[in-house]
Structures are given as structure tokens and as C-alpha cells.
Design an enzyme around this catalytic site. Structure first.
Site, PDB file in Angstrom:
ATOM      1  N   THR A  56       0.826  -1.206   0.000  1.00 35.52           N
ATOM      2  CA  THR A  56       0.000   0.000   0.000  1.00 35.52           C
ATOM      3  C   THR A  56       0.865   1.263   0.000  1.00 35.52           C
ATOM      4  O   THR A  56       2.012   1.263   0.445  1.00 35.52           O
ATOM      5  CB  THR A  56      -0.920   0.038   1.237  1.00 35.52           C
ATOM      6  OG1 THR A  56      -0.112  -0.001   2.430  1.00 35.52           O
ATOM      7  CG2 THR A  56      -1.875  -1.138   1.236  1.00 35.52           C
ATOM      8  N   HIS A  57       0.276   2.339  -0.524  1.00 42.14           N
ATOM      9  CA  HIS A  57       0.781   3.702  -0.338  1.00 42.14           C
ATOM     10  C   HIS A  57      -0.356   4.453   0.348  1.00 42.14           C
ATOM     11  O   HIS A  57      -1.155   5.128  -0.299  1.00 42.14           O
ATOM     12  CB  HIS A  57       1.120   4.348  -1.676  1.00 42.14           C
ATOM     13  CG  HIS A  57       2.376   3.855  -2.307  1.00 42.14           C
ATOM     14  ND1 HIS A  57       3.626   4.171  -1.810  1.00 42.14           N
ATOM     15  CD2 HIS A  57       2.593   3.075  -3.383  1.00 42.14           C
ATOM     16  CE1 HIS A  57       4.555   3.606  -2.573  1.00 42.14           C
ATOM     17  NE2 HIS A  57       3.948   2.926  -3.526  1.00 42.14           N
ATOM     18  N   ASP A  86       4.420   0.887   1.915  1.00 50.79           N
ATOM     19  CA  ASP A  86       5.597   1.330   1.162  1.00 50.79           C
ATOM     20  C   ASP A  86       5.859   2.815   1.423  1.00 50.79           C
ATOM     21  O   ASP A  86       5.807   3.643   0.520  1.00 50.79           O
ATOM     22  CB  ASP A  86       5.355   1.064  -0.327  1.00 50.79           C
ATOM     23  CG  ASP A  86       6.589   1.267  -1.178  1.00 50.79           C
ATOM     24  OD1 ASP A  86       7.662   1.545  -0.622  1.00 50.79           O
ATOM     25  OD2 ASP A  86       6.468   1.141  -2.410  1.00 50.79           O
ATOM     26  N   LYS A  88       8.712   4.148   2.601  1.00 52.78           N
ATOM     27  CA  LYS A  88      10.102   4.533   2.302  1.00 52.78           C
ATOM     28  C   LYS A  88      10.604   5.601   3.266  1.00 52.78           C
ATOM     29  O   LYS A  88      10.964   6.720   2.883  1.00 52.78           O
ATOM     30  CB  LYS A  88      10.255   4.999   0.858  1.00 52.78           C
ATOM     31  CG  LYS A  88       9.978   3.919  -0.185  1.00 52.78           C
ATOM     32  CD  LYS A  88      10.259   4.436  -1.589  1.00 52.78           C
ATOM     33  CE  LYS A  88      10.041   3.362  -2.640  1.00 52.78           C
ATOM     34  NZ  LYS A  88       8.616   3.047  -2.846  1.00 52.78           N
ATOM     35  N   PHE A  89      10.670   5.244   4.534  1.00 53.11           N
ATOM     36  CA  PHE A  89      11.150   6.169   5.549  1.00 53.11           C
ATOM     37  C   PHE A  89      12.589   6.585   5.243  1.00 53.11           C
ATOM     38  O   PHE A  89      13.403   5.780   4.791  1.00 53.11           O
ATOM     39  CB  PHE A  89      11.079   5.519   6.934  1.00 53.11           C
ATOM     40  CG  PHE A  89       9.677   5.221   7.391  1.00 53.11           C
ATOM     41  CD1 PHE A  89       8.908   6.204   7.978  1.00 53.11           C
ATOM     42  CD2 PHE A  89       9.132   3.960   7.220  1.00 53.11           C
ATOM     43  CE1 PHE A  89       7.610   5.940   8.399  1.00 53.11           C
ATOM     44  CE2 PHE A  89       7.837   3.683   7.635  1.00 53.11           C
ATOM     45  CZ  PHE A  89       7.075   4.678   8.232  1.00 53.11           C
ATOM     46  N   ASP A  91      14.559   9.435   7.383  1.00 51.33           N
ATOM     47  CA  ASP A  91      14.806  10.575   8.253  1.00 51.33           C
ATOM     48  C   ASP A  91      15.533  10.089   9.506  1.00 51.33           C
ATOM     49  O   ASP A  91      15.810   8.894   9.651  1.00 51.33           O
ATOM     50  CB  ASP A  91      13.483  11.263   8.611  1.00 51.33           C
ATOM     51  CG  ASP A  91      13.634  12.772   8.745  1.00 51.33           C
ATOM     52  OD1 ASP A  91      14.655  13.208   9.334  1.00 51.33           O
ATOM     53  OD2 ASP A  91      12.747  13.512   8.272  1.00 51.33           O
ATOM     54  N   ILE A  92      15.818  10.994  10.415  1.00 54.71           N
ATOM     55  CA  ILE A  92      16.522  10.625  11.637  1.00 54.71           C
ATOM     56  C   ILE A  92      15.641   9.723  12.504  1.00 54.71           C
ATOM     57  O   ILE A  92      14.416   9.679  12.347  1.00 54.71           O
ATOM     58  CB  ILE A  92      16.965  11.868  12.427  1.00 54.71           C
ATOM     59  CG1 ILE A  92      15.736  12.694  12.873  1.00 54.71           C
ATOM     60  CG2 ILE A  92      17.924  12.720  11.587  1.00 54.71           C
ATOM     61  CD1 ILE A  92      16.078  13.818  13.837  1.00 54.71           C
ATOM     62  N   GLY A  93      16.277   9.029  13.428  1.00 52.41           N
ATOM     63  CA  GLY A  93      15.574   8.026  14.210  1.00 52.41           C
ATOM     64  C   GLY A  93      14.369   8.539  14.958  1.00 52.41           C
ATOM     65  O   GLY A  93      13.297   7.914  14.950  1.00 52.41           O
ATOM     66  N   THR A  95      12.457  11.092  14.338  1.00 51.48           N
ATOM     67  CA  THR A  95      11.370  11.461  13.428  1.00 51.48           C
ATOM     68  C   THR A  95      10.642  10.234  12.896  1.00 51.48           C
ATOM     69  O   THR A  95       9.409  10.179  12.897  1.00 51.48           O
ATOM     70  CB  THR A  95      11.911  12.298  12.258  1.00 51.48           C
ATOM     71  OG1 THR A  95      12.483  13.503  12.768  1.00 51.48           O
ATOM     72  CG2 THR A  95      10.802  12.651  11.276  1.00 51.48           C
TER      73      THR A  95
END
Length: 253
Positions: A56-57, A86, A88-89, A91-93, A95
Site C-alpha cells: 500500500t501507499h 511502502d 520509504k522512511f 529521516d533521523i531516528g 522522526t
């Protein structure tokens, strides 16, 4: 039928996936790139018997409500497939911990599989793991992509593989165009699969199930437009299921 990641030491989501795969004789994931709740539920219901993963998106659904993910979760449990968000993270941990757990979508409450770019460093794995506490969720690392002129270098891909191999308590495998690791516990899922073998005008490249499974050693094919844009998604899903499973049988013979 020989199939990898069925031993008890691997990620529990991988083990569940392997059981669904063997029970349904399917290594097919459908990418549900539709934009309304009605379309998403209708597609999921039509292909449910033929898939082991629904991708899914969730952030492209224009009329999202929590009721949608509750219905998807119930359908997945009843029909025997996993839900892969899906997102697609990247960013910093801290966040990504909130992105996967909180906000409108509360992904960690209903998804079985998520994915991430390793660009921010290993902290993204730690952050997502913290956000997913309380449920068994598997993380896929993006090691390669199917789009033209992407910026994934060989060194980046190798570092992604190395990081996955030492974080198997949470990382279950890769999104990649080919098998990248000798570690049989790690699953390879490949998008950009279409039996028509044609791309689009936005940079997508396609490969057939036979190329992806037999030639490149992947485990799961991810099919989008070849199924959801078909006049008969159920029949299209059956065709892709049979093609991908046949390729897996040939590879493992």
C-alpha cells in the site's frame, strides 16, 4: 518444494510469509497504487486468493479513515496475506519513530512490513524499531530501485546489505533488483515487474517474473499496473501468481 526462510531462527514476519507462500503456492505481491478507499478494498478483495503481500501507499488515499486499515487488516488475516506499507522512511531516528507510530496513519498498528532508505544511517533502524514496539513488523531496506538514472551506487548498496546482515532481529530483507546477500534468512523483493516488459514515461523499467526470479534470484515479485490497471485484476493476479511460482520452482529444482 524447497523454500528459504522457513527455519525457526529467522524473523517472525519472514516465517509467516514463507508459510503463506507455501500454502498458497504464491510469491506474488500486488502494489495497490490506487487513490480511494473503495478502490483499495475492491482490489484487495479481488486479488486476495493469489497474493502473499498487499503493498500500500496509504498517503495517496484521498479519503483515508482508520476504518480503511481496520478492514484491510481483517481481510489480510482472513485471506492469508501480509500488508506492506511502502512509506520509504528516510529521516533521523526520532522522526521516523513518530512517523511509523503516530499521526493520522499510525502505520505500526496495522502494517506487517515497512521499508526505509539507509541514507540517514543506522539510527533509522533503531527509530523504526522503537516505533514498532508491541507488534511483529519486518523492515525492508531499499538497496536498489527500478527507476532509470537512480542514484544508488554500488558502495551504498553494499553498505545496505552489510547493515541488514547485522540487524536481522528487525530487518527481514531488501527491496532490490537482484539477490544481493548469501544470507538465506534475508528476503529479496523486486518491484518493476510486468510481463509486457515495457516502461513508462516517468522513468520506470520493467522486468518479467522469469527474469526477476530465475535469472536474478529474487524471492518475491511486486506487480503494480500489470494487475491493478488490468480490466480483470483477479485474472491478471492469477497469471502473475502462476508465472512467478513456476519461475521459483525452476530455480529451486
Amino acid at each position: 518444494m524447497k523454500f528459504p526462510y522457513l527455519n525457526s531462527s529467522v524473523h517472525p514476519v519472514s516465517h509467516k510469509l514463507a508459510q503463506y507462500t507455501c500454502d498458497k503456492k504464491s510469491n506474488l505481491a500486488v502494489s495497490a497504487d490506487v487513490t480511494t478507499a473503495k478502490e483499495l478494498l475492491a482490489l484487495a478483495e479481488s486479488v486476495a486468493d493469489h497474493i502473499v503481500i498487499l503493498k500500500t501507499h496509504i498517503d495517496i488515499i484521498t479519503d483515508f479513515t482508520p476504518d480503511l486499515t481496520e478492514k484491510l487488516r481483517a481481510l489480510a488475516d482472513n485471506a492469508g496475506f501480509l500488508i506492506f506499507e511502502d512509506r520509504k522512511f528516510a529521516d533521523i531516528g526520532n522522526t521516523v519513530m513518530h512517523q511509523v507510530r503516530d499521526g493520522v496513519y499510525q502505520i505500526s498498528r496495522w502494517a506487517d512490513i515497512i521499508n526505509a532508505h539507509l541514507l540517514p544511517g543506522k539510527g533509522i533502524i533503531d527509530g523504526l524499531k522503537a516505533g514498532c514496539q508491541g507488534r511483529e513488523i519486518g523492515l525492508l531496506l531499499l538497496a536498489q530501485m527500478s527507476s532509470k538514472n537512480n542514484l544508488f551506487s554500488d558502495s551504498y548498496t553494499k553498505e545496505t546489505v552489510r547493515t541488514a546482515e547485522i540487524n536481522k532481529d528487525f530487518v527481514m530483507g531488501f527491496i532490490a533488483q537482484e539477490k544481493l546477500s548469501d544470507d538465506e534468512d534475508l528476503i529479496t523483493m523486486t518491484p518493476g515487474v510486468n510481463m509486457a516488459k515495457k516502461g513508462d514515461n516517468l522513468g520506470q523499467n520493467y522486468h518479467t517474473p522469469q527474469q526477476v526470479i530465475q535469472d536474478n534470484g529474487s524471492d518475491i515479485v511486486i506487480v503494480g499496473r500489470g494487475i491493478y490497471a488490468s480490466d480483470d485484476p483477479k485474472s491478471a493476479a492469477l497469471s502473475y501468481q502462476q508465472a512467478a511460482w513456476s519461475a521459483l520452482e525452476v530455480r529451486n529444482a
